[in-house]
Design a protein around this motif. Structure first.
Motif, PDB file in Angstrom:
ATOM      1  N   ILE A  32       0.838  -1.200   0.000  1.00 40.84           N
ATOM      2  CA  ILE A  32       0.000   0.000   0.000  1.00 40.84           C
ATOM      3  C   ILE A  32       0.875   1.252   0.000  1.00 40.84           C
ATOM      4  O   ILE A  32       0.657   2.190  -0.775  1.00 40.84           O
ATOM      5  N   ILE A  33       1.893   1.267   0.859  1.00 37.31           N
ATOM      6  CA  ILE A  33       2.781   2.429   0.923  1.00 37.31           C
ATOM      7  C   ILE A  33       3.566   2.576  -0.373  1.00 37.31           C
ATOM      8  O   ILE A  33       3.777   3.695  -0.866  1.00 37.31           O
ATOM      9  N   GLN A 130       2.487  10.310   4.756  1.00 35.10           N
ATOM     10  CA  GLN A 130       3.190  10.474   6.020  1.00 35.10           C
ATOM     11  C   GLN A 130       2.504   9.672   7.130  1.00 35.10           C
ATOM     12  O   GLN A 130       3.161   9.032   7.965  1.00 35.10           O
ATOM     13  N   GLU A 131       1.178   9.702   7.147  1.00 33.59           N
ATOM     14  CA  GLU A 131       0.423   8.952   8.154  1.00 33.59           C
ATOM     15  C   GLU A 131       0.642   7.453   7.981  1.00 33.59           C
ATOM     16  O   GLU A 131       0.819   6.718   8.964  1.00 33.59           O
ATOM     17  N   ALA A 132       0.638   7.002   6.725  1.00 34.51           N
ATOM     18  CA  ALA A 132       0.831   5.575   6.466  1.00 34.51           C
ATOM     19  C   ALA A 132       2.215   5.117   6.916  1.00 34.51           C
ATOM     20  O   ALA A 132       2.367   4.035   7.500  1.00 34.51           O
ATOM     21  N   LYS A 133       3.230   5.939   6.653  1.00 43.68           N
ATOM     22  CA  LYS A 133       4.588   5.570   7.063  1.00 43.68           C
ATOM     23  C   LYS A 133       4.704   5.509   8.583  1.00 43.68           C
ATOM     24  O   LYS A 133       5.392   4.643   9.125  1.00 43.68           O
ATOM     25  N   ALA A 137       5.181   0.792  10.958  1.00 42.57           N
ATOM     26  CA  ALA A 137       5.872   0.001  11.976  1.00 42.57           C
ATOM     27  C   ALA A 137       4.889  -0.550  12.997  1.00 42.57           C
ATOM     28  O   ALA A 137       5.003  -1.707  13.422  1.00 42.57           O
ATOM     29  N   MET A 138       3.902   0.269  13.386  1.00 45.41           N
ATOM     30  CA  MET A 138       2.934  -0.175  14.386  1.00 45.41           C
ATOM     31  C   MET A 138       2.082  -1.318  13.852  1.00 45.41           C
ATOM     32  O   MET A 138       1.855  -2.319  14.549  1.00 45.41           O
TER      33      MET A 138
END
Length: 244
Positions: A32-33, A130-133, A137-138
């Motif tokens: 997705i990213i 930016q939100e997706a990145k 990790a979470m």
């Protein structure tokens, strides 16, 4: 504007539903990213082209405005010189230049609005990127933890704890039986106690027997027998009596 159809799909996608359906959520999150990064690159390139077109049309518009102003100044100069016909020719050129000004103004406004729309969409995509990145990790950590928990639960579910404890109890009972047998054989073989310990225990028992004998004879009024006396050679020769 067709380039943003994919962007719209990404922004509207329910990531939680996609994660539920995915065989490998980690790969899906990274995909997705990656897709969003590709679309951001394309949209940024499209924005660059739109801005270039906007600037080009703006330049043409300003140039048309300058030409119109130039013909108007020439018409004024001709009128000051008293040449009406020349002034009319200059104004005819100005009218044509004004038509170009109107056309370029309309074109510039259209392109400017489109460029602003693309710019806004690029900003939205950047924010989502930016939100997706920041969530990548979470989400991956949560996915790994869920897999670990599931595997552990499955492993524990396949273990029969009752059967395991029963086996331990039987093994403990068997070991205790072996220890008891070993202790019994040691006692029978005389290996249970050292010779010195056995001797001291025998002395203690003899002392207790003598004490009990003296107590019983005293109760019955009987005098205890005199102890034999050894001679120099160590043999018993006589019974020593008290001197009168």
């Amino acid at each position: 504007m067709g380039i943003f159809s994919r962007i719209s799909d990404i922004l509207k996608a329910n990531i939680n539903d996609l994660l539920d359906k995915a065989e490998d959520p980690e790969k899906l999150v990274k995909q997705i990213i990656n897709d969003m990064q590709k679309e951001l690159t394309k949209s940024t390139q499209a924005l660059g082209k739109a801005v270039a077109s906007e600037r080009m049309v703006e330049k043409q518009y300003r140039n048309a405005c300058a030409i119109s102003a130039s013909w108007e100044n020439r018409a004024k100069a001709a009128l000051k010189a008293g040449d009406t016909e020349l002034a009319k020719k200059a104004l005819a050129s100005k009218v044509k230049a004004d038509e170009d000004v109107a056309n370029y103004r309309e074109m510039y406004e259209t392109i400017s609005n489109q460029t602003e729309a693309i710019r806004n969409q690029v900003e939205v995509l950047k924010a989502k990127m930016q939100e997706a990145k920041s969530r990548e990790a979470m989400l991956i950590a949560r996915s790994q933890m869920a897999d670990t928990t599931k595997e552990l639960a499955q492993s524990l579910g396949g273990i029969d704890t009752n059967s395991g404890f029963d086996k331990l109890a039987k093994m403990e009972e068997k070991i205790e039986r072996k220890e008891a047998e070993a202790s019994a054989f040691a006692e029978i073989a005389g290996a249970g106690k050292p010779e010195e310990v056995a001797t001291f225990e025998e002395l203690e028992r003899n002392a207790k027997v003598d004490t009990e004998l003296e107590r019983l004879m005293a109760e019955m009024g009987m005098a205890p027998a005199a102890a034999p006396v050894e001679d120099i050679a160590g043999d018993v020769t006589a019974t020593e009596l008290p001197t009168v």
